[in-house]
Design an enzyme around this catalytic site. Structure first.
Site, short mmCIF file in Angstrom:
data_model
loop_
_atom_site.label_atom_id
_atom_site.label_comp_id
_atom_site.label_asym_id
_atom_site.label_seq_id
_atom_site.Cartn_x
_atom_site.Cartn_y
_atom_site.Cartn_z
N SER A 186 0.82 -1.21 0.00
CA SER A 186 0.00 0.00 0.00
C SER A 186 0.86 1.27 0.00
O SER A 186 1.68 1.46 -0.90
CB SER A 186 -0.95 -0.07 1.20
OG SER A 186 -1.93 0.91 1.12
N ASP B 86 -9.52 -5.25 -4.93
CA ASP B 86 -8.90 -4.22 -4.09
C ASP B 86 -9.50 -2.85 -4.41
O ASP B 86 -9.41 -2.38 -5.53
CB ASP B 86 -7.39 -4.22 -4.35
CG ASP B 86 -6.59 -3.42 -3.33
OD1 ASP B 86 -7.16 -2.48 -2.74
OD2 ASP B 86 -5.42 -3.75 -3.14
N HIS C 255 -7.51 -5.58 -0.56
CA HIS C 255 -6.32 -4.90 -0.03
C HIS C 255 -5.62 -5.61 1.14
O HIS C 255 -4.40 -5.71 1.17
CB HIS C 255 -6.73 -3.49 0.40
CG HIS C 255 -5.61 -2.49 0.39
ND1 HIS C 255 -4.98 -2.10 -0.77
CD2 HIS C 255 -5.01 -1.82 1.40
CE1 HIS C 255 -4.05 -1.22 -0.48
NE2 HIS C 255 -4.03 -1.03 0.83
#
Ligand SMILES: *[C@@H]1O[C@H](CO)[C@@H](O)[C@H](O)[C@H]1NC(C)=O
Ligand SMILES: *[C@@H]1O[C@H](CO)[C@@H](O)[C@H](O)[C@H]1NC(C)=O
Ligand SMILES: *[C@@H]1O[C@H](CO)[C@@H](O)[C@H](O)[C@H]1NC(C)=O
Length: 415
Positions: free
Chosen positions: A187, A357, A390
């Site tokens: 991320s 995601d 995610h």
């Protein structure tokens, strides 16, 4: 289901803090974490991630290291130099540096069982594992001259992580081990690395980079809450909220969330799915552990910067909001962009992204891949995991088989 309950618990905690214990919530705002109530922040900063890690996972040696950035932050890095019960001790091992994402800390790499958590899988496979904790999170709340209660402590965005922090952590591991490192980011930990590489920084100390849920372009974040938050995070938010620290479990943030959640189309009982996508593979007990350790603070200014990237649809340095102010900082009317096409074409990159995601949207990943289209083909390994959202990349119980094995094969190919 696990994810739903996670969001319910987060929402419930926020509501509880605000509605029932307003003064307790206020005191929590300086602590930056919950679930470790008996230990105060000072102790945590000293004992660090190792104490949490070794309670959870006996049999692994862990060392605390501290790195001072050139803007004065004291960053805590934990090292796992060998595998379980001293397996593979000694020798000249290949270092790997793990960099977590936004609103969490290094603990996220070790929330599953040892055989499912990346930190321990790497240690058991003979790597020398280093785990960084970003400034502002519970183990990295110290500075040479500033206190976290001081607004100036929170005067930073991910530009500063690129310029001051990533450079310090990579350099430290490089010097300690005398070797180039494999970098693993998730991320926000991918964005800072990509931005640094695009400016030619750190590429001489990094052997390769594995980027999970890669974030660069973010204009396709389509969730109602994400969009709303992006619109809300305009330059004035710091003044509006009266906070420099964005503490997800503090009172001002709870009020802010409550206001966002009152909007039609935003289901805050499902906040985490709303934000990250429908994670396929989170274990309920892992989610419970996650809640005991996260979320962590970041700078409000950092969120303002991320919101700018969503609204403006380009990857640039922080926009100070006026020509005059941008001129002062950059000598230009608009902030300089980070150009992903400038990443050195021979830098080995492993990108793994998920079909579900919501933060690393597949359309945004395509823009990134397009900017990497002239990258050396044998230096670019792209993996698409259709069912992953995610959080699956770091906490999913199948991530070891689906992602980490391929990542380690990539490392072996680029020794
Ligand atoms: C973890 O992996 C090791 C080595 O592959 C194995 O011996 C052990 O049984 C595994 N533990 C669990 C709980 O699966
Ligand atoms: C989920 O976590 C529990 C408790 O740690 C464990 O017993 C179980 O095997 C885990 N499930 C999976 C699929 O890893
Ligand atoms: C980024 O760099 C590439 C190659 O160096 C160049 O062709 C392109 O125009 C640049 N993009 C922007 C937006 O400046």
């Amino acid at each position: 289901m696990a994810v739903h309950s996670l969001f319910r618990v987060v929402a419930a905690i926020v509501v509880l803090l605000v509605a029932i214990h307003p003064d307790r919530a206020a005191s929590a705002s300086g602590r930056g974490g919950f679930g470790l109530k008996s230990v105060d922040q000072g102790d945590l900063a000293v004992t660090g991630l190792c104490s949490c890690a070794t309670i959870l996972h006996a049999g692994y040696k862990c060392q605390e290291h501290h790195v001072v950035t050139d803007d004065g932050y004291i960053i805590s890095i934990s090292r796992f130099p060998e595998g379980r019960n001293g397996q593979g001790a000694g020798g000249n091992k290949q270092p790997v540096l793990l960099q977590h994402g936004l609103l969490v800390d290094g603990m996220t790499w070790m929330l599953n069982s040892a055989n499912e958590s990346l930190a321990f899988i790497l240690a058991d496979n003979g790597y020398d594992v280093w785990i960084a904790n970003t400034r502002g999170t519970r183990f990295s709340r110290r500075h040479l001259s500033l206190d976290p209660d001081n607004k100036k402590f929170w005067d930073w965005t991910w530009d500063d992580l690129v310029t001051h922090e990533l450079s310090a952590t990579v350099d430290y591991v490089f010097k300690q081990t005398g070797q180039k490192v494999h970098y693993v980011g998730h991320s926000l930990g991918t964005l800072t690395a990509l931005a640094a590489f695009s400016e030619g920084n750190q590429v001489d100390k990094v052997k390769s980079a594995a980027l999970l849920s890669p974030i660069a372009y973010v204009s396709h974040i389509t969730t109602a809450l994400g969009n709303l938050a992006a619109k809300a995070f305009v330059g004035e938010i710091t003044d509006l909220l009266g906070i420099a620290e964005f503490n997800p479990v503090g009172v001002p943030v709870a009020i802010f969330l409550k206001a966002l959640c009152a909007n039609p189309g935003v289901d805050c009982y499902d906040l985490i799915t709303e934000m990250t996508g429908p994670n396929c593979c989170l274990n309920t007990s892992t989610v419970d552990l996650f809640l005991k350790n996260e979320p962590q603070s970041t700078a409000t200014k950092n969120l303002v910067h991320l919101a700018q990237s969503i609204r403006f649809g380009k990857l640039a340095k922080f926009d100070y909001g006026s020509v005059k102010s941008n001129m002062e900082h950059y000598g230009k009317a608009t902030p300089p962009i980070y150009n992903m096409s400038n990443i050195p074409k021979n830098l080995p990159l492993f990108l793994s992204y998920g079909g579900k995601d919501k933060l690393s949207d597949t359309k945004d990943v395509q823009i990134l891949l397009d900017s990497l289209r002239f990258h050396d083909v044998d230096k670019l390994d792209i993996q698409f995991v259709k069912e992953f959202a995610h959080a699956d990349f770091i906490m999913g119980v199948t991530a070891n088989n689906v992602v980490y094995n391929q990542m380690m094969a990539f490392f072996r190919n680029h020794q």
